[in-house]
Design a protein around this motif. Structure first.
Motif, PDB file in Angstrom:
ATOM      1  N   GLY A 263     -16.123 -13.472  -1.326  1.00 47.32           N
ATOM      2  CA  GLY A 263     -15.058 -13.381  -2.319  1.00 47.32           C
ATOM      3  C   GLY A 263     -13.798 -12.771  -1.752  1.00 47.32           C
ATOM      4  O   GLY A 263     -13.537 -12.800  -0.544  1.00 47.32           O
ATOM      5  N   ASN A 264     -13.013 -12.196  -2.643  1.00 48.79           N
ATOM      6  CA  ASN A 264     -11.689 -11.664  -2.321  1.00 48.79           C
ATOM      7  C   ASN A 264     -11.794 -10.319  -1.596  1.00 48.79           C
ATOM      8  O   ASN A 264     -12.534  -9.431  -2.029  1.00 48.79           O
ATOM      9  CB  ASN A 264     -10.910 -11.493  -3.635  1.00 48.79           C
ATOM     10  CG  ASN A 264      -9.460 -11.133  -3.428  1.00 48.79           C
ATOM     11  OD1 ASN A 264      -9.150 -10.187  -2.731  1.00 48.79           O
ATOM     12  ND2 ASN A 264      -8.576 -11.883  -4.045  1.00 48.79           N
ATOM     13  N   VAL A 265     -11.043 -10.169  -0.497  1.00 51.58           N
ATOM     14  CA  VAL A 265     -11.000  -8.909   0.256  1.00 51.58           C
ATOM     15  C   VAL A 265      -9.531  -8.531   0.421  1.00 51.58           C
ATOM     16  O   VAL A 265      -8.793  -9.189   1.160  1.00 51.58           O
ATOM     17  CB  VAL A 265     -11.668  -9.038   1.636  1.00 51.58           C
ATOM     18  CG1 VAL A 265     -11.689  -7.682   2.343  1.00 51.58           C
ATOM     19  CG2 VAL A 265     -13.070  -9.609   1.506  1.00 51.58           C
ATOM     20  N   ASP A 266      -9.097  -7.486  -0.268  1.00 51.25           N
ATOM     21  CA  ASP A 266      -7.680  -7.126  -0.342  1.00 51.25           C
ATOM     22  C   ASP A 266      -7.422  -5.790   0.338  1.00 51.25           C
ATOM     23  O   ASP A 266      -8.186  -4.834   0.165  1.00 51.25           O
ATOM     24  CB  ASP A 266      -7.252  -7.046  -1.816  1.00 51.25           C
ATOM     25  CG  ASP A 266      -5.786  -6.718  -1.977  1.00 51.25           C
ATOM     26  OD1 ASP A 266      -4.978  -7.663  -2.025  1.00 51.25           O
ATOM     27  OD2 ASP A 266      -5.444  -5.515  -2.080  1.00 51.25           O
ATOM     28  N   ALA A 267      -6.352  -5.736   1.126  1.00 49.17           N
ATOM     29  CA  ALA A 267      -5.899  -4.475   1.724  1.00 49.17           C
ATOM     30  C   ALA A 267      -4.514  -4.163   1.182  1.00 49.17           C
ATOM     31  O   ALA A 267      -3.550  -4.910   1.438  1.00 49.17           O
ATOM     32  CB  ALA A 267      -5.865  -4.575   3.245  1.00 49.17           C
ATOM     33  N   ASN A 268      -4.420  -3.089   0.413  1.00 50.80           N
ATOM     34  CA  ASN A 268      -3.131  -2.632  -0.105  1.00 50.80           C
ATOM     35  C   ASN A 268      -2.569  -1.621   0.880  1.00 50.80           C
ATOM     36  O   ASN A 268      -3.236  -0.637   1.223  1.00 50.80           O
ATOM     37  CB  ASN A 268      -3.304  -2.011  -1.487  1.00 50.80           C
ATOM     38  CG  ASN A 268      -1.976  -1.721  -2.142  1.00 50.80           C
ATOM     39  OD1 ASN A 268      -1.000  -2.431  -1.925  1.00 50.80           O
ATOM     40  ND2 ASN A 268      -1.911  -0.668  -2.939  1.00 50.80           N
ATOM     41  N   CYS A 269      -1.349  -1.859   1.346  1.00 49.67           N
ATOM     42  CA  CYS A 269      -0.797  -1.073   2.457  1.00 49.67           C
ATOM     43  C   CYS A 269       0.606  -0.589   2.135  1.00 49.67           C
ATOM     44  O   CYS A 269       1.224  -0.999   1.150  1.00 49.67           O
ATOM     45  CB  CYS A 269      -0.736  -1.937   3.726  1.00 49.67           C
ATOM     46  SG  CYS A 269      -2.296  -2.675   4.194  1.00 49.67           S
ATOM     47  N   ILE A 270       1.086   0.272   2.999  1.00 50.03           N
ATOM     48  CA  ILE A 270       2.495   0.651   2.969  1.00 50.03           C
ATOM     49  C   ILE A 270       3.035   0.531   4.382  1.00 50.03           C
ATOM     50  O   ILE A 270       2.363   0.912   5.345  1.00 50.03           O
ATOM     51  CB  ILE A 270       2.686   2.073   2.391  1.00 50.03           C
ATOM     52  CG1 ILE A 270       4.151   2.318   2.077  1.00 50.03           C
ATOM     53  CG2 ILE A 270       2.131   3.152   3.300  1.00 50.03           C
ATOM     54  CD1 ILE A 270       4.387   3.432   1.076  1.00 50.03           C
ATOM     55  N   VAL A 271       4.217  -0.073   4.514  1.00 55.98           N
ATOM     56  CA  VAL A 271       4.860  -0.220   5.818  1.00 55.98           C
ATOM     57  C   VAL A 271       6.156   0.571   5.791  1.00 55.98           C
ATOM     58  O   VAL A 271       6.943   0.465   4.854  1.00 55.98           O
ATOM     59  CB  VAL A 271       5.109  -1.708   6.157  1.00 55.98           C
ATOM     60  CG1 VAL A 271       5.917  -2.422   5.087  1.00 55.98           C
ATOM     61  CG2 VAL A 271       5.773  -1.842   7.519  1.00 55.98           C
ATOM     62  N   ASP A 272       6.351   1.426   6.807  1.00 55.08           N
ATOM     63  CA  ASP A 272       7.570   2.234   6.838  1.00 55.08           C
ATOM     64  C   ASP A 272       8.666   1.510   7.620  1.00 55.08           C
ATOM     65  O   ASP A 272       8.454   0.425   8.174  1.00 55.08           O
ATOM     66  CB  ASP A 272       7.294   3.639   7.385  1.00 55.08           C
ATOM     67  CG  ASP A 272       6.919   3.652   8.863  1.00 55.08           C
ATOM     68  OD1 ASP A 272       7.164   2.657   9.576  1.00 55.08           O
ATOM     69  OD2 ASP A 272       6.376   4.683   9.320  1.00 55.08           O
ATOM     70  N   GLU A 273       9.843   2.114   7.654  1.00 53.64           N
ATOM     71  CA  GLU A 273      11.001   1.443   8.263  1.00 53.64           C
ATOM     72  C   GLU A 273      10.852   1.256   9.766  1.00 53.64           C
ATOM     73  O   GLU A 273      11.603   0.472  10.373  1.00 53.64           O
ATOM     74  CB  GLU A 273      12.273   2.222   7.946  1.00 53.64           C
ATOM     75  CG  GLU A 273      12.286   3.647   8.467  1.00 53.64           C
ATOM     76  CD  GLU A 273      13.526   4.398   8.054  1.00 53.64           C
ATOM     77  OE1 GLU A 273      13.717   5.523   8.560  1.00 53.64           O
ATOM     78  OE2 GLU A 273      14.300   3.880   7.228  1.00 53.64           O
ATOM     79  N   ASN A 274       9.878   1.938  10.383  1.00 54.58           N
ATOM     80  CA  ASN A 274       9.613   1.740  11.808  1.00 54.58           C
ATOM     81  C   ASN A 274       8.624   0.605  12.060  1.00 54.58           C
ATOM     82  O   ASN A 274       8.287   0.314  13.214  1.00 54.58           O
ATOM     83  CB  ASN A 274       9.068   3.036  12.434  1.00 54.58           C
ATOM     84  CG  ASN A 274      10.057   4.183  12.355  1.00 54.58           C
ATOM     85  OD1 ASN A 274      11.254   3.999  12.610  1.00 54.58           O
ATOM     86  ND2 ASN A 274       9.574   5.352  11.983  1.00 54.58           N
ATOM     87  N   GLY A 275       8.139   0.015  10.974  1.00 54.33           N
ATOM     88  CA  GLY A 275       7.160  -1.049  11.106  1.00 54.33           C
ATOM     89  C   GLY A 275       5.737  -0.550  11.234  1.00 54.33           C
ATOM     90  O   GLY A 275       4.815  -1.340  11.478  1.00 54.33           O
ATOM     91  N   ASP A 276       5.523   0.763  11.056  1.00 58.75           N
ATOM     92  CA  ASP A 276       4.165   1.310  11.107  1.00 58.75           C
ATOM     93  C   ASP A 276       3.443   0.977   9.806  1.00 58.75           C
ATOM     94  O   ASP A 276       3.990   1.150   8.707  1.00 58.75           O
ATOM     95  CB  ASP A 276       4.206   2.825  11.311  1.00 58.75           C
ATOM     96  CG  ASP A 276       4.734   3.203  12.694  1.00 58.75           C
ATOM     97  OD1 ASP A 276       4.510   2.425  13.639  1.00 58.75           O
ATOM     98  OD2 ASP A 276       5.377   4.261  12.825  1.00 58.75           O
ATOM     99  N   LEU A 277       2.222   0.519   9.931  1.00 64.57           N
ATOM    100  CA  LEU A 277       1.448   0.028   8.803  1.00 64.57           C
ATOM    101  C   LEU A 277       0.311   0.995   8.491  1.00 64.57           C
ATOM    102  O   LEU A 277      -0.419   1.426   9.392  1.00 64.57           O
ATOM    103  CB  LEU A 277       0.887  -1.352   9.157  1.00 64.57           C
ATOM    104  CG  LEU A 277       0.300  -2.229   8.058  1.00 64.57           C
ATOM    105  CD1 LEU A 277       1.331  -2.510   6.967  1.00 64.57           C
ATOM    106  CD2 LEU A 277      -0.198  -3.542   8.667  1.00 64.57           C
ATOM    107  N   TYR A 278       0.167   1.350   7.214  1.00 63.45           N
ATOM    108  CA  TYR A 278      -0.873   2.286   6.784  1.00 63.45           C
ATOM    109  C   TYR A 278      -1.674   1.661   5.642  1.00 63.45           C
ATOM    110  O   TYR A 278      -1.101   1.136   4.687  1.00 63.45           O
ATOM    111  CB  TYR A 278      -0.263   3.593   6.286  1.00 63.45           C
ATOM    112  CG  TYR A 278       0.515   4.361   7.317  1.00 63.45           C
ATOM    113  CD1 TYR A 278      -0.075   5.388   8.042  1.00 63.45           C
ATOM    114  CD2 TYR A 278       1.864   4.063   7.553  1.00 63.45           C
ATOM    115  CE1 TYR A 278       0.643   6.107   8.985  1.00 63.45           C
ATOM    116  CE2 TYR A 278       2.584   4.775   8.503  1.00 63.45           C
ATOM    117  CZ  TYR A 278       1.969   5.791   9.219  1.00 63.45           C
ATOM    118  OH  TYR A 278       2.689   6.494  10.156  1.00 63.45           O
TER     119      TYR A 278
END
Length: 465
Positions: A263-278
């Motif tokens: 089924g569905n596998v979702d990753a909710n993230c935040i990306v900062d202005e440096n392009g770093d992904l969390y």
């Protein structure tokens, strides 16, 4: 086709109705005692029986679990009885209920998350925050109340500390722990992949099919008011891997296979202005109301749902087509039960002054009125349903969706947001957001297509500015 649908709180009512409209037989079991989708052709409700009794009562082709609440049962039935189940698993249940476990697994898989600290004592959390000089966000864990979700608006966390002091008086004893996470400023965006018994679901072009989405959880426009489950989402389908999928979703594959999670596998993230992904959180289940948007973005929702089990390439409307889903609720929504003198809209009819809007309406806690040929609010909760629209221009889709909602009487006495999508337009003007959501093409030919996709997205932004 014959589908059995298992739900804790009827999140899949829109999906059930759409499947029924495509001449499938639906057998629906919901744990909570809601009234919804009554008098609807092809839908049989099963109430007052145990889940195991329900599953053994009907011979069905597929079983859909729309949440993670029964993840242990899903995994067990897949392994022991070889049932064709789409939804979540024990993995999905554990990750959603236990943020500490989620953090540990992310760390083990080298998936970056904001710096996280776990507390079971409010006084200890206050002591910790008084020493910190950057803002934190508090998140509930396990069965703690939603009051334990709070984002500090002050760099010294003074407001969060006072909130914790209030919680200490409200809940003298807490059973469980909560999380303090260092705030990362940036743009919140998610990507979903779809895992099947044959690996990641592909689109018609033979590449991994992704769904990119931007959620809007606050009740009121401008992201104000209390947090709801969701008030609306802007999303689109695209083929090929992007950074969120590669760095945040794909690392889960060995666990998905072990727990037979289709089924569905979702990753909710935040990306900062440096392009770093969390990574903020994984959600391994059908999302709501995004599932209603899948109905809008697929030629046949039946075929799409079946592809989640068969692994056959999915037919969907892909980018540059985007879709938006809006929630429409009436008091006592966003609360579940009426207390005191709160006005209820129970039994109110929804009048569609534009009949064409009905095909874009996805029912939730409403039932069908055969005499008046319309929907009526059949549960005190007041969650009427959703409206969906699609197109290649965000601004036009936004206007069309709001116009459809406002053509429904008495929508202006309810809750809905007119600004779903505005924040996304601003986000798409930032290069570092494009870098994590655009698909990563492998060959030179595919790289050329990627450039075309960038141009399409750029044009989309320009049209919407």
């Amino acid at each position: 086709m014959r589908f059995a649908i298992v739900s804790y709180q009827a999140d899949s009512s829109g999906l059930a109705y759409a499947l029924a409209k495509e001449d499938n037989q639906i057998f629906y079991w919901v744990e909570k005692n809601y009234r919804f989708l009554e008098n609807v052709r092809n839908i049989t409700h099963e109430r007052g029986i145990k889940l195991q009794t329900f599953l053994g009562r009907h011979a069905t082709d597929y079983i859909i679990f729309d949440g993670q609440e029964y993840g242990n049962i899903e995994t067990q039935l897949r392994k022991e009885q070889n049932m064709k189940i789409i939804g979540s698993s024990l993995l999905g249940y554990k990750l959603e209920k236990d943020r500490v476990l989620q953090y540990k697994i992310a760390k083990y898989l080298n998936v970056r998350m904001p710096e996280t600290f776990v507390f079971s004592d409010i006084d200890e959390a206050i002591k910790f925050l008084k020493k910190e000089k950057t803002a934190f966000i508090m998140k509930q864990n396990g069965n703690l109340p939603k009051d334990f979700n709070y984002k500090s608006f002050m760099p010294d966390n003074y407001d969060l500390i006072l909130h914790l002091e209030a919680l200490k008086k409200r809940y003298p004893k807490i059973a469980g722990n909560f999380v303090l996470q260092r705030v990362v400023e940036g743009v919140e965006v998610a990507t979903s992949g779809f895992y099947t018994p044959f690996g990641w679901l592909k689109g018609e072009n033979g590449r991994v099919l992704l769904e990119i989405n931007f959620e809007h959880k606050s009740l009121l426009e401008g992201d104000r008011g209390i947090a709801t489950g969701e008030m609306g989402t802007l999303a689109w389908f695209s083929e090929g891997e992007n950074r969120i999928f590669t760095e945040m979703v794909k690392p889960l594959e060995p666990l998905l296979l072990k727990f037979m999670n289709w089924g569905n596998v979702d990753a909710n993230c935040i990306v900062d202005e440096n392009g770093d992904l969390y990574l903020l959180e994984w959600t391994i289940r059908f999302g709501y109301p995004i599932t209603d948007l899948y109905i809008e973005l697929t030629p046949s929702i039946t075929d799409f749902i079946l592809s989640l089990y068969t692994g056959q390439p999915a037919k969907v409307y892909q980018f540059p087509t985007i879709g938006i889903v809006w929630v429409l609720g009436f008091p006592v929504f966003p609360y579940e039960k009426a207390k005191g003198r709160i006005e209820s809209f129970l039994e109110e009819r929804l009048i569609f002054t534009d009949k064409s809007v009905m095909k874009h309406f996805h029912p939730a806690f409403v039932s069908w009125d055969n005499e008046n040929k319309t929907w009526y609010i059949s549960d005190v909760y007041g969650y009427a349903g959703t409206i969906t629209a699609k197109g290649e221009d965000i601004e036009r889709v936004m206007r069309r969706g709001v116009k459809m909602i406002e053509s429904i009487i008495p929508s202006k006495k309810g809750f809905y947001r007119r600004d779903i999508g505005e924040r996304v337009v601003k986000a798409l003007k930032k290069d570092y957001v494009w870098e994590v959501i655009l698909t990563d093409m492998q060959s030179k030919a595919e790289q050329s297509k990627a450039k075309e996709e960038v141009e399409k997205l750029s044009n989309l932004v320009q049209k919407s500015s």
